[in-house]
Design a protein around this motif. Sequence first.
Motif, PDB file in Angstrom:
ATOM      1  N   ALA A 173       0.838  -1.189   0.000  1.00 38.65           N
ATOM      2  CA  ALA A 173       0.000   0.000   0.000  1.00 38.65           C
ATOM      3  C   ALA A 173       0.881   1.248   0.000  1.00 38.65           C
ATOM      4  O   ALA A 173       2.098   1.174   0.195  1.00 38.65           O
ATOM      5  N   GLN A 174       0.257   2.393  -0.215  1.00 40.32           N
ATOM      6  CA  GLN A 174       1.026   3.644  -0.288  1.00 40.32           C
ATOM      7  C   GLN A 174       1.778   3.903   1.013  1.00 40.32           C
ATOM      8  O   GLN A 174       2.939   4.316   0.996  1.00 40.32           O
ATOM      9  N   LYS A 175       1.135   3.629   2.147  1.00 41.53           N
ATOM     10  CA  LYS A 175       1.801   3.850   3.436  1.00 41.53           C
ATOM     11  C   LYS A 175       2.995   2.928   3.596  1.00 41.53           C
ATOM     12  O   LYS A 175       4.062   3.343   4.068  1.00 41.53           O
ATOM     13  N   GLU A 176       2.845   1.660   3.194  1.00 37.60           N
ATOM     14  CA  GLU A 176       3.951   0.711   3.301  1.00 37.60           C
ATOM     15  C   GLU A 176       5.093   1.099   2.373  1.00 37.60           C
ATOM     16  O   GLU A 176       6.275   1.002   2.750  1.00 37.60           O
ATOM     17  N   ALA A 177       4.763   1.537   1.157  1.00 37.91           N
ATOM     18  CA  ALA A 177       5.803   1.952   0.220  1.00 37.91           C
ATOM     19  C   ALA A 177       6.593   3.143   0.751  1.00 37.91           C
ATOM     20  O   ALA A 177       7.822   3.212   0.594  1.00 37.91           O
ATOM     21  N   LEU A 178       5.914   4.076   1.403  1.00 36.18           N
ATOM     22  CA  LEU A 178       6.610   5.231   1.979  1.00 36.18           C
ATOM     23  C   LEU A 178       7.508   4.807   3.136  1.00 36.18           C
ATOM     24  O   LEU A 178       8.602   5.350   3.304  1.00 36.18           O
ATOM     25  N   GLU A 179       7.057   3.845   3.945  1.00 37.71           N
ATOM     26  CA  GLU A 179       7.891   3.349   5.043  1.00 37.71           C
ATOM     27  C   GLU A 179       9.187   2.752   4.511  1.00 37.71           C
ATOM     28  O   GLU A 179      10.283   3.059   5.008  1.00 37.71           O
ATOM     29  N   VAL A 180       9.067   1.881   3.508  1.00 35.20           N
ATOM     30  CA  VAL A 180      10.255   1.225   2.958  1.00 35.20           C
ATOM     31  C   VAL A 180      11.158   2.241   2.264  1.00 35.20           C
ATOM     32  O   VAL A 180      12.393   2.194   2.391  1.00 35.20           O
ATOM     33  N   THR A 181      10.563   3.168   1.541  1.00 41.34           N
ATOM     34  CA  THR A 181      11.354   4.184   0.846  1.00 41.34           C
ATOM     35  C   THR A 181      12.125   5.051   1.830  1.00 41.34           C
ATOM     36  O   THR A 181      13.292   5.388   1.601  1.00 41.34           O
TER      37      THR A 181
ATOM     38  N   PRO B  20      12.910   6.904  -7.097  1.00 38.98           N
ATOM     39  CA  PRO B  20      12.665   7.559  -5.809  1.00 38.98           C
ATOM     40  C   PRO B  20      11.657   6.847  -4.929  1.00 38.98           C
ATOM     41  O   PRO B  20      11.534   7.186  -3.754  1.00 38.98           O
ATOM     42  N   LEU B  21      10.941   5.859  -5.451  1.00 34.85           N
ATOM     43  CA  LEU B  21       9.914   5.187  -4.666  1.00 34.85           C
ATOM     44  C   LEU B  21      10.074   3.680  -4.778  1.00 34.85           C
ATOM     45  O   LEU B  21      10.128   3.136  -5.886  1.00 34.85           O
ATOM     46  N   VAL B  22      10.169   3.007  -3.643  1.00 35.21           N
ATOM     47  CA  VAL B  22      10.287   1.552  -3.614  1.00 35.21           C
ATOM     48  C   VAL B  22       8.886   0.968  -3.639  1.00 35.21           C
ATOM     49  O   VAL B  22       8.099   1.170  -2.701  1.00 35.21           O
ATOM     50  N   LEU B  23       8.557   0.253  -4.698  1.00 34.30           N
ATOM     51  CA  LEU B  23       7.224  -0.324  -4.857  1.00 34.30           C
ATOM     52  C   LEU B  23       7.205  -1.829  -4.663  1.00 34.30           C
ATOM     53  O   LEU B  23       6.172  -2.404  -4.337  1.00 34.30           O
TER      54      LEU B  23
ATOM     55  N   ARG C  79      23.121   2.734  12.318  1.00 36.10           N
ATOM     56  CA  ARG C  79      22.461   2.545  11.038  1.00 36.10           C
ATOM     57  C   ARG C  79      21.526   1.340  11.086  1.00 36.10           C
ATOM     58  O   ARG C  79      21.716   0.414  11.864  1.00 36.10           O
ATOM     59  N   PRO C  80      20.500   1.317  10.228  1.00 34.58           N
ATOM     60  CA  PRO C  80      19.610   0.151  10.167  1.00 34.58           C
ATOM     61  C   PRO C  80      20.353  -1.078   9.667  1.00 34.58           C
ATOM     62  O   PRO C  80      21.268  -0.994   8.856  1.00 34.58           O
ATOM     63  N   GLY C  81      19.938  -2.244  10.173  1.00 35.72           N
ATOM     64  CA  GLY C  81      20.527  -3.503   9.749  1.00 35.72           C
ATOM     65  C   GLY C  81      19.678  -4.182   8.688  1.00 35.72           C
ATOM     66  O   GLY C  81      18.704  -3.623   8.169  1.00 35.72           O
ATOM     67  N   GLU C  82      20.054  -5.413   8.369  1.00 31.84           N
ATOM     68  CA  GLU C  82      19.352  -6.151   7.319  1.00 31.84           C
ATOM     69  C   GLU C  82      17.895  -6.419   7.677  1.00 31.84           C
ATOM     70  O   GLU C  82      17.040  -6.462   6.796  1.00 31.84           O
ATOM     71  N   ILE C  83      17.588  -6.609   8.951  1.00 33.24           N
ATOM     72  CA  ILE C  83      16.204  -6.882   9.317  1.00 33.24           C
ATOM     73  C   ILE C  83      15.318  -5.654   9.096  1.00 33.24           C
ATOM     74  O   ILE C  83      14.119  -5.800   8.831  1.00 33.24           O
ATOM     75  N   THR C  84      15.894  -4.461   9.192  1.00 34.99           N
ATOM     76  CA  THR C  84      15.122  -3.253   8.898  1.00 34.99           C
ATOM     77  C   THR C  84      15.039  -3.017   7.401  1.00 34.99           C
ATOM     78  O   THR C  84      14.005  -2.573   6.892  1.00 34.99           O
ATOM     79  N   LEU C  85      16.118  -3.316   6.668  1.00 33.77           N
ATOM     80  CA  LEU C  85      16.086  -3.170   5.215  1.00 33.77           C
ATOM     81  C   LEU C  85      15.122  -4.158   4.562  1.00 33.77           C
ATOM     82  O   LEU C  85      14.684  -3.938   3.428  1.00 33.77           O
ATOM     83  N   SER C  86      14.789  -5.237   5.253  1.00 34.53           N
ATOM     84  CA  SER C  86      13.813  -6.192   4.737  1.00 34.53           C
ATOM     85  C   SER C  86      12.416  -5.933   5.299  1.00 34.53           C
ATOM     86  O   SER C  86      11.534  -6.781   5.163  1.00 34.53           O
ATOM     87  N   HIS C  87      12.178  -4.793   5.904  1.00 29.78           N
ATOM     88  CA  HIS C  87      10.868  -4.436   6.446  1.00 29.78           C
ATOM     89  C   HIS C  87       9.812  -4.483   5.347  1.00 29.78           C
ATOM     90  O   HIS C  87      10.018  -3.995   4.241  1.00 29.78           O
ATOM     91  N   ARG C  88       8.702  -5.113   5.640  1.00 33.22           N
ATOM     92  CA  ARG C  88       7.584  -5.335   4.707  1.00 33.22           C
ATOM     93  C   ARG C  88       7.951  -6.296   3.580  1.00 33.22           C
ATOM     94  O   ARG C  88       7.238  -6.379   2.583  1.00 33.22           O
ATOM     95  N   GLY C  89       9.064  -7.024   3.750  1.00 31.94           N
ATOM     96  CA  GLY C  89       9.485  -7.947   2.712  1.00 31.94           C
ATOM     97  C   GLY C  89      10.018  -9.236   3.291  1.00 31.94           C
ATOM     98  O   GLY C  89       9.517  -9.746   4.297  1.00 31.94           O
TER      99      GLY C  89
END
Length: 359
Positions: A257-265, A279-282, A306-316
Amino acid sequence: MLLNLPLAGTKGAAAVLANAQTCAVIGLDGYVIQVEVDISPGLPAFNIVGLPDTAVQEAKERVRAALRNSGCEFPLRRITVNLAPADLKKEGPAYDLPIAVCMLLSSGQVDSIPEGAVFLGELALDGSLRHTKGILAMVSVARDQGYTSVFVPTIDADEASLVEDVQVYPVCSLQHLINHLRCEDEITPVSDDLWEGMDDNAGHYEMDLADVRGQEHAKRALEVAAAGFHNLIFNGPPGSGKTLLAKCLPSILPRMAQKEALEVTKIYSVNGVLSPGNPLVLQRPFRSPHYTISNAGLVGGGRTLRPGEITLSHRGVLFLDELPEFNHTALESLRQPLEDKVVTISRVSGSVTYPASFM
């Protein structure tokens, strides 16, 4: 006889205290920073106070060269730059542009700046503006604090335009901004229609489960896990397709969703891994770290938290290939993020909380 001598290198204008607004990022949260510049009589000096790190201290040389190469005069007086609040640590080169703008104001080379404006960007020595990470988080907090316009590097304008209810002005160089402030060549704000047509490109994954033949039981397990966002473990001999099936998992997850895409971006922007051309991670993130990864690399941390791999994989998806080879301490550190969907990193320098909702 008392003479009021003009400030050297300012075309006869008297120096005044000038201030402008910019933003800082700590964790994933932005904070509005006020930049104050005072030019006073004395031996030539350029000091920056307010807990600046090395990158901020080096702004002195970047701003000096950028001003001269943009056709402006650098004041040969005592220059003091204050970044308020002074108890908040300032990191990164995003303060270059507001410092330069304040120096132009203080020396009288620019009359005024728009009310409610925020300036963000790193300056090159020739006066051009470079890509700056964390733009989305900084523009978001500026909007929340009531600011109505932001000036960002042209390459980051699309990312900044993801934030609604704020005008984004793309700036390609310091001279470009000076002409705008002098009303000689006004900058046109970018449109906020970036969301239009984005859904058409959201479902195209390089690895698609529809292309996999056979392995019906494994594919059924993937479908059940994706439906409930459950964790999954593969067990089988080498070459049986475990890694291939795992890489296909994001292709059957629901679109963000748009909110999730903004979080990841925002996460990718703050971490500096967001592509300027995208500019936007979809698409759902898929992270596959090597088993030699450290605890800080997996969970997050380091000198700058800095964020780790578990944060970079948020919503994924976080894929741990060759699971038994991973460090036991690193695997144990996943217990709390898997339960709470967030991870809090506490160090002597501070504490930050990152989202960590992954499968």
